[in-house]
Scaffold this active site. Structure first.
Site, PDB file in Angstrom:
ATOM      1  N   ALA A 170      31.732  35.276  26.651  1.00 45.66           N
ATOM      2  CA  ALA A 170      31.598  35.102  25.187  1.00 45.66           C
ATOM      3  C   ALA A 170      32.630  35.987  24.494  1.00 45.66           C
ATOM      4  CB  ALA A 170      30.196  35.491  24.742  1.00 45.66           C
ATOM      5  N   CYS A 204      39.685  44.312  34.079  1.00 39.13           N
ATOM      6  CA  CYS A 204      40.286  45.512  34.670  1.00 39.13           C
ATOM      7  C   CYS A 204      40.653  46.544  33.626  1.00 39.13           C
ATOM      8  CB  CYS A 204      41.549  45.159  35.432  1.00 39.13           C
ATOM      9  SG  CYS A 204      41.229  44.256  36.899  1.00 39.13           S
TER      10      CYS A 204
END
Ligand code: SPV
Ligand code: MN
Length: 626
Positions: free
Chosen positions: A389, A275
């Site tokens: 990742a 977000c």
């Protein structure tokens, strides 16, 4: 030191290790270490006293034992987690509670006695043949009211190395606090490793959090969110401790917003995953104190915050030279940095989803050897890097680091921001009427829509109060009450805001540019000093057009049109009413101890929306309200 513990530690640790430990005057610490050395039974034990040689020993061990591999750029390494060990394991993360304790349906708990027996069974001799690292760290700045010492036992040099980059070293802090130390204890084992040096026995992956003993056990996993004891594992212990002692542990960034005449105002902000939390903490021309976890305490009638950490375990997906120049530079500068679960080229270069340049045709990643079009066992294409990742780097490597990072007093908080991914309800920025309204109608009402990067269907709203739902170790209602109480005796109360970077029009187009958020923070900074007025709406206070127009010009050299303003800041009554119903339902059905005031505040908001709807209709542009 207890004679038996003493003799045992001498024998297992050797003179060097024993002497380092003996400098810390704390029998509980010694007993804890003796117990888990015996239980986990490592081959060797290394006590890290934070000297450059000791720190290097851990860093080198990660390479020597194959958990990390050197890359082309000096100091950079790659670590892989098992293909199925790429994120926090929510199912097996459990808060241990005495039989009969109920923390409510949103918090996963387990019977303490049973779970302790199970985890001790899993961990019996689990470090056989391996080296155990004993490390000391400090959550928050050292020598401060915020400091919490933590001892980490782990057989993963990768975990011990990551913590060295992400936290303040704490050997001296343990010596300073001696017997007074109310320290957290972490026991981690990666368990048996496969040929790629990733945890093999994922069926025995467990993260058990024992509040009573301030101890966390983590087994058969390497992914940072499950293993780095000072991150989300300590966070659950700290939420519990703060709840008892009257301070707050929040899943929040801390940043300085630079206002007029060199004025600096500090903000904290909570955002669920994906977000814009990191991009907010990294906003250009502002400075960063922290990007993930904050402690908040009261001092002289004001709220002060510290970054619990001193490094970043950041998501790498999407980082490119144009949008993220500071992170890009840090990722390309020699110095200590661990990449995890990205693509490595045959020349030991790096690639990840969204990086500048072509995707290399082949290399190796979290799935092993990788080539374009490679599929997983379900037939889905494996991307070059995992969506989760990450990179691990000290904040000292960021050019926008704020000078207050290590200030033992923390920074005075002028504003608190809550933001979610919301296509149709909240306006881009809005101030709450007061602390109670902010905690309830903003923080406790936070929701976020899923994206394609998360599991399951995209666009589904998920409730996530204060972005802290995954980490609560006290009942939700009590946590909200703690937040409400926190402001009771303040002389100067921080303002509480909501932001929404993801508002869309009916056709599905974003209503704002990515860079617009720079303006929202400048506006909040002005509000924190009462430099500009605001317009009252049924849901909070929004900016006046003239103020934004001026800021858009100053900050972005952009002409901000009144039509754009009206579209962005119009009150969407039906959507806001629907949201209140959803939130009420959560607190009625999923929380057993919801404070009554929560329903009162939501009801008042419902009434204000309803009155405005009668007068102005469903969609109310700000000009009607000013
Ligand atoms: C988060 O998921 O909120 C993170 C990464 O900051 S983890 O370490 O997995 O918690
Ligand atoms: Mn986080």
């Amino acid at each position: 030191m207890d004679v038996k513990v003493n003799d045992y530690l001498k024998q297992r640790l050797g003179d060097d290790g024993f002497n380092k430990l003996a400098k810390i005057d704390n029998p509980d610490l010694h007993a804890f270490i003796a117990k888990y050395v015996e239980h986990c039974n490592p081959e060797n034990i290394f006590v890290c006293s934070d000297t450059p040689e000791d720190v290097k020993h851990v860093r080198d061990a990660a390479i020597k034992y194959g958990e990390e591999e050197k890359l082309a750029i000096e100091g950079h390494t790659i670590h892989f987690d098992n293909f199925h060990d790429q994120a926090r394991d929510k199912e097996h993360t459990v808060i241990l509670v005495p039989r009969g304790t109920d923390l409510g349906p949103t918090i996963r708990t387990g019977d303490r006695d049973q779970c302790l027996a199970e985890i001790h069974d899993i961990m019996k001799n689990i470090m056989k043949g391996k080296e155990l690292y004993i490390r000391f760290f400090c959550l928050g700045p050292t020598n401060s009211i915020f400091s919490i010492p933590v001892v980490q036992l782990t057989d993963s040099a990768y975990v011990a190395h990551s913590e060295d980059i992400l936290y303040r070293r704490g050997y001296e802090e343990f010596i300073r606090q001696g017997r007074q130390a109310k320290f957290f204890k972490m026991v981690h084992s990666a368990g048996e490793l496969d040929e790629r040096k990733t945890s093999k026995n994922l069926d025995k992956r467990r993260i058990y959090i024992d509040l009573q003993d301030n101890t966390v056990y983590s087994s058969n996993t390497q992914y940072g969110g499950n293993t780095i004891g000072l991150k989300k594992l300590s966070m659950r212990l700290a939420i519990n401790r703060g709840s008892e002692e009257g301070w707050l542990t929040e899943h929040m960034l801390v940043m300085a917003v630079h206002g007029p005449q060199n004025r600096i105002t500090y903000f904290t902000g909570a955002f669920p995953s994906l977000c814009g939390k990191t991009s907010t903490a990294m906003l250009d021309n502002e400075t960063i104190v922290g990007d993930d976890i904050a402690y908040l305490r009261k001092k002289d009638g004001e709220v002060c915050a510290v970054n619990v950490e001193s490094g970043m375990f950041g998501i790498i997906q999407g980082i490119n030279s144009k949008d993220d120049p500071i992170q890009w530079k840090a990722l390309h500068t020699p110095g200590e940095l661990i990449f995890s679960n990205i693509l490595i080229t045959p020349e030991k270069g790096t690639h990840w989803i969204g990086k500048d340049g072509e995707v290399p045709a082949k290399g190796y990643n979290h799935s092993g050897e990788w080539y374009k079009g490679k599929k997983d066992e379900k037939g889905n294409e494996i991307p070059p890097s995992h969506p989760n990742a990450r990179f691990t780097v000290s904040l000292e490597n960021m050019e926008n680091l704020d000078k207050a990072l290590h200030d033992p007093e923390g920074v005075v908080v002028g504003g608190i921001v809550y933001g979610g991914r919301d296509s149709d309800t909240w306006v881009p920025v809005e101030e709450s009427f007061d602390w109670t309204h902010g905690i309830i109608a903003k923080g406790a009402s936070l929701e976020s829509e899923t994206t394609a990067a998360t599991l399951g269907k995209a666009g589904v709203r998920k409730f996530n109060l204060m972005s802290n739902l995954d980490f609560l170790s006290v009942p939700v209602g009590r946590y909200i009450q703690n937040n409400l109480n926190f402001a009771k005796d303040l002389k100067k109360t921080p303002l509480i805001f909501s932001v929404n970077y993801f508002l869309k029009d009916k056709e599905g187009n974003f209503l704002n540019e990515k860079t617009d958020k720079k303006v929202w923070y400048k506006w909040m900074e002005l509000r924190a000093h009462n430099d500009v007025e605001a317009i009252d709406t049924p849901t909070g206070r929004i900016p006046k057009y003239e103020d934004l127009k001026k800021l858009f010009k100053e900050v972005l050299s952009k002409d901000y049109g009144e039509e754009a303003y009206k579209k962005q800041f119009m009150v969407r009554v039906p959507e806001n009413l629907a949201k209140i119903e959803r939130i009420k339902e959560v607190y009625q059905t999923k929380v057993k101890d919801s404070p009554k005031i929560l329903f009162d505040v939501l009801e008042e908001q419902r009434k204000r929306l309803f009155e405005a709807q009668k007068k102005y209709g469903d969609y109310i542009t700000p000009d009607k309200l000013s």
